[in-house]
Write a protein that holds these residues in place. Structure first.
Motif, PDB file in Angstrom:
ATOM      1  N   ALA A 166       0.900  -1.115   0.134  1.00  6.68           N
ATOM      2  CA  ALA A 166      -0.019  -0.009  -0.052  1.00  6.68           C
ATOM      3  C   ALA A 166       0.934   1.301   0.045  1.00  6.68           C
ATOM      4  N   ARG A 167       0.174   2.331  -0.373  1.00  5.85           N
ATOM      5  CA  ARG A 167       0.970   3.762  -0.410  1.00  5.85           C
ATOM      6  C   ARG A 167       1.039   4.152   1.075  1.00  5.85           C
ATOM      7  N   ASP A 168       0.195   3.946   1.803  1.00  4.75           N
ATOM      8  CA  ASP A 168       0.295   4.266   3.177  1.00  4.75           C
ATOM      9  C   ASP A 168      -0.335   3.278   3.954  1.00  4.75           C
ATOM     10  N   PRO A 169       0.202   2.214   4.571  1.00  2.00           N
ATOM     11  CA  PRO A 169      -0.530   1.205   5.116  1.00  2.00           C
ATOM     12  C   PRO A 169      -1.049   1.629   6.459  1.00  2.00           C
ATOM     13  N   GLU A 170      -0.820   2.382   7.219  1.00  2.00           N
ATOM     14  CA  GLU A 170      -1.521   3.083   8.482  1.00  2.00           C
ATOM     15  C   GLU A 170      -2.653   3.374   7.858  1.00  2.00           C
ATOM     16  N   VAL A 207     -12.297  -2.384  -4.382  1.00  2.00           N
ATOM     17  CA  VAL A 207     -12.419  -1.034  -4.694  1.00  2.00           C
ATOM     18  C   VAL A 207     -11.874  -0.622  -6.085  1.00  2.00           C
ATOM     19  N   CYS A 208     -11.020  -1.650  -6.863  1.00  2.00           N
ATOM     20  CA  CYS A 208     -10.571  -1.435  -8.201  1.00  2.00           C
ATOM     21  C   CYS A 208     -10.212  -2.746  -8.514  1.00  2.00           C
ATOM     22  N   THR A 209     -10.827  -2.767  -9.835  1.00  2.00           N
ATOM     23  CA  THR A 209     -10.463  -4.158 -10.563  1.00  2.00           C
ATOM     24  C   THR A 209      -9.666  -3.926 -11.962  1.00  2.00           C
ATOM     25  N   CYS A 210      -8.742  -4.306 -12.358  1.00  2.00           N
ATOM     26  CA  CYS A 210      -8.190  -3.995 -13.545  1.00  2.00           C
ATOM     27  C   CYS A 210      -7.355  -5.254 -14.145  1.00  2.00           C
ATOM     28  N   GLY A 211      -7.423  -5.618 -15.208  1.00  2.00           N
ATOM     29  CA  GLY A 211      -6.608  -6.678 -15.953  1.00  2.00           C
ATOM     30  C   GLY A 211      -5.136  -6.213 -16.099  1.00  2.00           C
ATOM     31  N   SER A 212      -4.718  -5.117 -15.932  1.00  2.00           N
ATOM     32  CA  SER A 212      -3.261  -4.603 -16.176  1.00  2.00           C
ATOM     33  C   SER A 212      -2.656  -4.261 -14.950  1.00  2.00           C
ATOM     34  N   LEU A 213      -1.528  -4.686 -15.018  1.00  2.00           N
ATOM     35  CA  LEU A 213      -0.748  -4.255 -13.626  1.00  2.00           C
ATOM     36  C   LEU A 213      -0.317  -2.713 -13.399  1.00  2.00           C
ATOM     37  N   SER A 214      -0.207  -2.197 -14.699  1.00  2.00           N
ATOM     38  CA  SER A 214       0.006  -0.772 -14.675  1.00  2.00           C
ATOM     39  C   SER A 214      -1.119   0.076 -14.105  1.00  2.00           C
ATOM     40  N   GLY A 215      -2.329  -0.428 -14.423  1.00  2.00           N
ATOM     41  CA  GLY A 215      -3.460   0.074 -13.808  1.00  2.00           C
ATOM     42  C   GLY A 215      -3.756  -0.014 -12.333  1.00  2.00           C
ATOM     43  N   LEU A 216      -3.602  -1.513 -12.078  1.00  2.00           N
ATOM     44  CA  LEU A 216      -3.546  -1.575 -10.408  1.00  2.00           C
ATOM     45  C   LEU A 216      -2.470  -0.479  -9.645  1.00  2.00           C
ATOM     46  N   ALA A 220      -3.085   1.851  -6.602  1.00  2.00           N
ATOM     47  CA  ALA A 220      -2.449   1.736  -5.325  1.00  2.00           C
ATOM     48  C   ALA A 220      -1.524   2.756  -4.791  1.00  2.00           C
ATOM     49  N   ARG A 221      -1.034   3.450  -5.905  1.00  2.00           N
ATOM     50  CA  ARG A 221      -0.153   4.515  -5.626  1.00  2.00           C
ATOM     51  C   ARG A 221      -1.092   5.979  -5.309  1.00  2.00           C
ATOM     52  N   ALA A 222      -2.380   5.827  -6.032  1.00  2.00           N
ATOM     53  CA  ALA A 222      -3.320   6.980  -5.507  1.00  2.00           C
ATOM     54  C   ALA A 222      -3.733   6.617  -4.074  1.00  2.00           C
ATOM     55  N   GLY A 223      -3.469   5.620  -3.446  1.00  2.00           N
ATOM     56  CA  GLY A 223      -4.039   5.576  -1.930  1.00  2.00           C
ATOM     57  C   GLY A 223      -5.389   4.854  -1.949  1.00  2.00           C
ATOM     58  N   MET A 224      -5.762   4.309  -3.111  1.00  2.00           N
ATOM     59  CA  MET A 224      -7.227   3.599  -3.069  1.00  2.00           C
ATOM     60  C   MET A 224      -7.129   2.530  -2.181  1.00  2.00           C
ATOM     61  N   PRO A 235       5.818  -2.828  -7.224  1.00  2.00           N
ATOM     62  CA  PRO A 235       5.993  -1.400  -7.682  1.00  2.00           C
ATOM     63  C   PRO A 235       6.649  -0.504  -6.623  1.00  2.00           C
ATOM     64  N   SER A 236       7.332   0.270  -7.284  1.00  2.00           N
ATOM     65  CA  SER A 236       7.927   1.335  -6.681  1.00  2.00           C
ATOM     66  C   SER A 236       6.829   2.243  -6.259  1.00  2.00           C
ATOM     67  N   GLY A 237       7.255   2.997  -5.245  1.00  2.00           N
ATOM     68  CA  GLY A 237       5.857   3.844  -4.490  1.00  2.00           C
ATOM     69  C   GLY A 237       5.070   3.025  -3.532  1.00  2.00           C
ATOM     70  N   LEU A 238       5.289   1.952  -3.269  1.00  2.00           N
ATOM     71  CA  LEU A 238       4.369   1.175  -2.406  1.00  2.00           C
ATOM     72  C   LEU A 238       4.891   0.644  -1.282  1.00  2.00           C
ATOM     73  N   LYS A 239       4.643   0.446  -0.177  1.00  2.00           N
ATOM     74  CA  LYS A 239       5.255  -0.053   0.989  1.00  2.00           C
ATOM     75  C   LYS A 239       4.807  -1.370   1.423  1.00  2.00           C
TER      76      LYS A 239
END
Length: 285
Positions: A166-170, A207-216, A220-224, A235-239
Motif C-alpha cells: 500500500a502507499r500508506d499502510p496505516e 475498490v478497483c479491478t483491472c486486468g493491467s498491472l500498470s492500472g492496479l 495503489a499509488r493513488a492510495g485507493m 512496484p515502486s512507491g508502495l510499502k
C-alpha cells in the motif's frame, strides 16, 4: 574496429550486473571478462562501467555504447544464422503472466532473440488463469505464469512469497472493511488474498479491478487500497505491510508449461534460456 568478443562481454556484464555472473554465463574466467572490458574501454577511449557496493553499473558513455553493441551482436547472429543450416526457425506462441512482463521479461527475451533471429515470437500477456485456458484451447505453445502450491503442472522456475502492499499502510488499515485492488478472475493472487482474508474473518471490499498491472499500480499509488504482488515484483512507491497486520499469504510458484504437440526444439530452447536468465537475475538481486 570494435571487437565483437569484447562487446559481447560488455553486454553480458550489463545484463548480469556482475563480472562474476557474466563470466559464468559466458563460460570464461572473470579475469578474461575484465580484460575484454579494459581493452574495449581502451579502444573507445572512455570509461564504460563503474562499480558501486552492490553491482556494476554503466557510465554515461557505457549507456551510449550499449545500443550499438547490441545492434552489432544482433547483426552477427543474423549472419551466422543465414550461413548455418541448423539454426532454429519457425513461430513460437509465448504466453506470459501480466506481472512478470513489467519486471523481468525484457532481460529474459534479449538473449533468445539475438541467438535465434529466425524464430518469430508471438507474445500474449494475460492473467495466469487466462493463459492456461488459452493453452488448453491450443492457442499458446509455452506459458510462463504462476501456479498455486500443490499444482503439479509445468516446470518450476522459482518460488516466491506474496505480500500486501500500500502507499500508506496505516491509512488503509485505519478501520472499516479492507479496500482491495485486484486483478479480475481468474487470478491466482486474487484467489489467494481472498481465501486468506476469509480464513481470518477480515472484512474486505474490492475498490478497483483491472486486468493491467500498470492500472492496479496507479490505483495503489493513488492510495485507493491494498495490492497483492510477489515480493520481487512490488512496484515502486508502495510499502510492504508488516507481519501481523494482515493474514499471511501463501507463496506462489512461477512455472513453464509447454503445450503438447508444440515444436519441442523451439520450446526447449526458449525454456532453457528463461530458466538460466531468471535464475541468474535472482542470484544477483
Amino acid at each position: 574496429m570494435l571487437d565483437l568478443t569484447q562487446l559481447r562481454s560488455f553486454v553480458v556484464v550489463e545484463q548480469m550486473g556482475s563480472f562474476t555472473l557474466a563470466a559464468e554465463r559466458l563460460g570464461l574466467g572473470q579475469s578474461t571478462v575484465s580484460q575484454h572490458i579494459q581493452r574495449l574501454e581502451s579502444a573507445v577511449g572512455r570509461r564504460l562501467l563503474a562499480r558501486d557496493t552492490h553491482k556494476v553499473l554503466l557510465t554515461t558513455d557505457g549507456e551510449a555504447l550499449l545500443s550499438h553493441a547490441r545492434a552489432m551482436l544482433a547483426i552477427e547472429a543474423q549472419v551466422q544464422s543465414q550461413f548455418r543450416g541448423q539454426k532454429l526457425r519457425g513461430n513460437l506462441r509465448l504466453g506470459v503472466s501480466e506481472d512478470f512482463v513489467t519486471s523481468q521479461l525484457p532481460a529474459v527475451l534479449e538473449d533468445f532473440v539475438r541467438s535465434h533471429p529466425s524464430v518469430d515470437l508471438e507474445l500474449t500477456v494475460a492473467l495466469s488463469g487466462t493463459l492456461y485456458e488459452m493453452q488448453d484451447n491450443g492457442e499458446i505453445d509455452l506459458v510462463l505464469a504462476k501456479r498455486r502450491l500443490g499444482d503439479a503442472r509445468g516446470r518450476l522456475v522459482y518460488r516466491e512469497p506474496l505480500v500486501w502492499l500500500a502507499r500508506d499502510p496505516e491509512q488503509v488499515l485505519s478501520g472499516g472493511p479492507l479496500s482491495l485492488i485486484a486483478f479480475p478472475p481468474p487470478s491466482v493472487t486474487r484467489s489467494i488474498a481472498l481465501e486468506a482474508l476469509g480464513r481470518s474473518q477480515v472484512a474486505w471490499r474490492i475498490v478497483c479491478t483491472c486486468g493491467s498491472l500498470s492500472g492496479l499500480t496507479a490505483a495503489a499509488r493513488a492510495g485507493m487500497g491494498v495490492l497483492v504482488q510477489p515480493r520481487s515484483m512490488a512496484p515502486s512507491g508502495l510499502k510492504e505491510i508488516g507481519k501481523g497486520q494482515l493474514p499471511v499469504l501463501e507463496d506462489v510458484e512461477f512455472v513453464l508449461v509447454p503445450r503438447k504437440g508444440a515444436d519441442q526444439a523451439l520450446v526447449s530452447a526458449l525454456s532453457d534460456d528463461i530458466l538460466g536468465k531468471v535464475r541468474s537475475l535472482r542470484a544477483n538481486a
